[in-house]
Design an enzyme around this catalytic site. Sequence first.
Site, PDB file in Angstrom:
ATOM      1  N   ARG A  40       2.893 -84.915  62.234  1.00 31.30           N
ATOM      2  CA  ARG A  40       4.143 -85.502  61.750  1.00 31.30           C
ATOM      3  C   ARG A  40       5.024 -85.910  62.927  1.00 31.30           C
ATOM      4  O   ARG A  40       4.904 -85.383  64.028  1.00 31.30           O
ATOM      5  CB  ARG A  40       4.912 -84.491  60.890  1.00 31.30           C
ATOM      6  N   ARG A  94      -5.908 -42.271  70.815  1.00 35.05           N
ATOM      7  CA  ARG A  94      -5.735 -43.650  71.286  1.00 35.05           C
ATOM      8  C   ARG A  94      -6.961 -44.112  72.071  1.00 35.05           C
ATOM      9  O   ARG A  94      -7.325 -43.516  73.088  1.00 35.05           O
ATOM     10  CB  ARG A  94      -4.497 -43.739  72.165  1.00 35.05           C
ATOM     11  N   ASN A 127       4.078 -83.822  69.201  1.00 36.66           N
ATOM     12  CA  ASN A 127       2.673 -84.244  69.174  1.00 36.66           C
ATOM     13  C   ASN A 127       2.334 -85.329  70.182  1.00 36.66           C
ATOM     14  O   ASN A 127       1.158 -85.554  70.474  1.00 36.66           O
ATOM     15  CB  ASN A 127       2.293 -84.682  67.760  1.00 36.66           C
TER      16      ASN A 127
END
Length: 384
Positions: free
Chosen positions: A10, A157, A20
């Site tokens: 767009r 962990r 873009n």
Amino acid sequence: MKVVAFIPVRGGSKSIPLKNIKLFCGKPLVCWSIEALENCELVDEIIVATDSDKIENIVLMQAYKKTKIYRRSAENACDTASSESVMLEYINYAQLSDSSIFMLVQATSPLTETCHFTEALSQYNGGKYDSMLSCVRNYRFYWNVDGTSKNYDYMNRPRRQDFQGELMENGAFYINTVRHIREVGNRLNGKIGIYEMPEYTATEIDEPDDWIVLENLMRKHVLSKTETLRKPIKLFLSDVDGTLTDGGMYYSENGDELKKFNTRDGMAFQLLREAGIKTGIITSEDCLLNRSRAKKLKVDYLYQGKKAGGKLSVVKKICEDMGITLQDVAYIGDDVNCIELLSWVGLAACPSDACDKVKALPGIEVMSRKGGDACVREFVEKIL
């Protein structure tokens, strides 16, 4: 089966206006995806769906072989429109066959390379999946809002090398058949396959900070490879006004015309000679000053009064005489009359203050220095 790559872009981006076609590492953002697809042998057609004249003009200027423009409707170009809506709009407009493979490609993922498209399509063609998407492996630890860990045991962990991580959608591309997209109205359905991409492709360009991060990742992971593979240059050519000079026209009280050249650019030509690379000047203007400067630089070729098309024909003749191709040539120029030649040579560059159309050329290297400010020297040092 026909493979259609579909890039919706767009003109109305809010966070980064016209992002873009904003220059990303010296090239309009959308051009990175287009060129990766142009080089993918498994892709038959590339459709850029846009509502913007500026985006259309930039894409058409590149003279791509497989790429076409589709003007999407205003309804499917608004902020609330989904990618699926414009996909279905085009599928119905083009009357694509149900068996066609349709690949949605996001221009905001410029680090996607030809090899990624090729490997993913080859994987999809194996027939194991109804649809596919690209992901990266994420090694972050996640938590729920209630204070419970989501994807690991915090009492045990794991080390990163022992943690399998999670697959995260990176938004680069999605593959499906036209039939499935029509049936479910979605880019994905059925048994979904994953194409895992490198971790550095995780970020999509959405905010200005993403731009900074991805440009650095592009230089490290993508452009560094093309620089390594680049063929040695055998002929170096330069424009004059706006490249070897600052583009200014100076006149004395007697009406004498003056030009300002940069001595560092002069040393660049000497460095090229010492490296065994032929040099030349190709310019549209024919004047004594240019001849004098060319003589001092000891260039092998000087052609003056050559307009846009004439420049390319002259260089083709030089290449024929030298027994080389245009891919063996480096050229630096700054204005529209340089575009044709810049588009054909193996290595093209321009000053930082070149015209926008030149800076928008695919693959061109935009120097950090302006014309007349040793931009030619900067380019030569990159070559050497």
